[in-house]
Enzyme design. Sequence first.
Site, PDB file in Angstrom:
ATOM      1  N   CYS A 141       0.832  -1.205   0.000  1.00 41.18           N
ATOM      2  CA  CYS A 141       0.000   0.000   0.000  1.00 41.18           C
ATOM      3  C   CYS A 141       0.864   1.251   0.000  1.00 41.18           C
ATOM      4  CB  CYS A 141      -0.915  -0.014   1.227  1.00 41.18           C
ATOM      5  SG  CYS A 141      -1.892   1.492   1.367  1.00 41.18           S
ATOM      6  N   CYS A 144      -0.380   4.141   2.174  1.00 40.93           N
ATOM      7  CA  CYS A 144      -0.215   3.919   3.625  1.00 40.93           C
ATOM      8  C   CYS A 144       1.241   4.127   4.041  1.00 40.93           C
ATOM      9  CB  CYS A 144      -0.576   2.485   4.029  1.00 40.93           C
ATOM     10  SG  CYS A 144      -2.087   1.866   3.347  1.00 40.93           S
ATOM     11  N   ASP A 145       2.162   3.571   3.266  1.00 43.41           N
ATOM     12  CA  ASP A 145       3.556   3.460   3.720  1.00 43.41           C
ATOM     13  C   ASP A 145       4.543   4.342   2.948  1.00 43.41           C
ATOM     14  OD1 ASP A 145       2.666   1.515   5.480  1.00 43.41           O
ATOM     15  OD2 ASP A 145       2.993  -0.110   4.053  1.00 43.41           O
TER      16      ASP A 145
END
Length: 309
Positions: A141, A144-145
């Site tokens: 992701c 997200c990261d």
Amino acid sequence: MQDKIYDVIVIGAGMAGLTAAIYAVRANKKVLVLEGKTHGGQIITTFHIANYPGLPKVSGVDLMNSVYNQAKELGAEIEYAEVMKVKDEGEFKSVITEDFEDGSDEGKYLARTVIIATGSSERKLGLENEEKMTGRGISYCATCDGGFYKDKPVAVVGGGNTALYDALYLADVASKVYLVHRRNEFRGDAFLVDKLKTKENVEFVLESVPVKLIGEKKIEGLEVENLSHEKRTLTVDGIFVAVGRVPATEIFTKLKKDEGGYIEAGEDCHTNIDGVFVAGDCRTKNLRQLVTASGDGAVAATEAVHYLG
Ligand code: NAP
């Protein structure tokens, strides 16, 4: 036991499942949604959804929290428990969750109809140590990261829209983005490829597949191999895997599925078992998008209501 009998049990609280719940409760049915992890489904990792009609700037989390609240306020019960098995027992289907223990009724629910809306999970690369390195440089992701890789080199693997969007996003964060794809044509949209070509810090590594993760405690590189079997090591701190998804349908052993594991059903969302319907990304279909998941949820619930008579 009586209070655990539902008209409709929906398995999965993503867009398809929650939409199904909304339609079923509005038809005055007793509805339970069972969700194994977090409500919202895969879209909650999308920072900015650009193609959901009427909400041009919504985030995945905001949209799905709103759909979740809507389902709850209308009267759907939502519980967090992973479904392990569904048994067809004629008039009722029993839905067994992880909390079930033999000799007790805990974790067992009865439903007249079941709507499967379990979606899909990320396809893995299948490389040695991939699981161990997840969170230590391997991510599924980018939104997200991605922030962990500010001014660091990363690789994105895949050639679909997810990989292309991820590479674009990361190009503005990371120092360098290698886009590794096994063909020289992309499955994703041409306009995204064109945009990526304008980014100076993006390098296309085509006709190449990842063969080895480099690094002991954390990712330090990715070894790739091209069609001529030549190997090259990309020095990267992060690897973003975007090679598609696999349907979360393993537990449904009595349902007809295609070779990819998707549950077979037409636009009416009926499976091969009476009273069992399927909605969203885990159904056989051509276009897996939020709007089609939502459409499926509405159709499956309406068909379940007709079935209940
Ligand atoms: P996808 O379209 O299935 O693409 C997966 C990519 O991974 C393909 O390019 C495939 O290569 C490659 N691949 C598969 N297995 C591989 C392996 N073992 N090793 C290396 N490469 C592998 O998946 P997706 O990109 O996640 O998209 C899924 C759906 O969501 C699509 O319909 C997409 O359009 C949609 N989507 C839409 C948006 C949006 O905002 N509109 C954003 C993201 C995704 P090949 O091409 O060679 O098969």
